[in-house]
Design a protein around this motif. Sequence first.
Motif, mmCIF file in Angstrom:
data_model
loop_
_atom_site.group_PDB
_atom_site.id
_atom_site.type_symbol
_atom_site.label_atom_id
_atom_site.label_comp_id
_atom_site.label_asym_id
_atom_site.label_seq_id
_atom_site.Cartn_x
_atom_site.Cartn_y
_atom_site.Cartn_z
ATOM 1 N N UNK A 41 5.613 -5.204 -0.282
ATOM 2 C CA UNK A 41 4.480 -4.607 0.435
ATOM 3 C C UNK A 41 3.887 -3.411 -0.314
ATOM 4 N N UNK A 42 4.555 -2.976 -1.373
ATOM 5 C CA UNK A 42 4.037 -1.859 -2.146
ATOM 6 C C UNK A 42 4.823 -0.585 -1.913
ATOM 7 N N UNK A 43 4.344 0.470 -2.518
ATOM 8 C CA UNK A 43 5.049 1.749 -2.457
ATOM 9 C C UNK A 43 4.052 2.886 -2.335
ATOM 10 N N UNK A 44 4.527 3.975 -1.793
ATOM 11 C CA UNK A 44 3.767 5.223 -1.796
ATOM 12 C C UNK A 44 4.201 5.965 -3.058
ATOM 13 N N UNK A 45 3.241 6.452 -3.808
ATOM 14 C CA UNK A 45 3.542 7.212 -5.018
ATOM 15 C C UNK A 45 2.936 8.596 -4.863
#
Length: 65
Positions: A41-45
């Motif tokens: 689902x992706x990541x927060x960077x």
Amino acid sequence: MDLSQARWFKATASASSNGGCVEVADLETATGLRDSRTPEAGAHVVPRTVFAAFLEDVRAGRYDR
């Protein structure tokens, strides 16, 4: 940002009865955060300085109920 080579680690204090955990990756100048149950689902960077300030707040009890 290409995160395909990132090394993800489960946070030691992240555990729940449903198996959900937060994973963290050191990305040199940033920190990546993602849900271990749905890594696709992706990541927060966020910049490392921002994540460090967040950790200081956590340690100080700012988010305690």
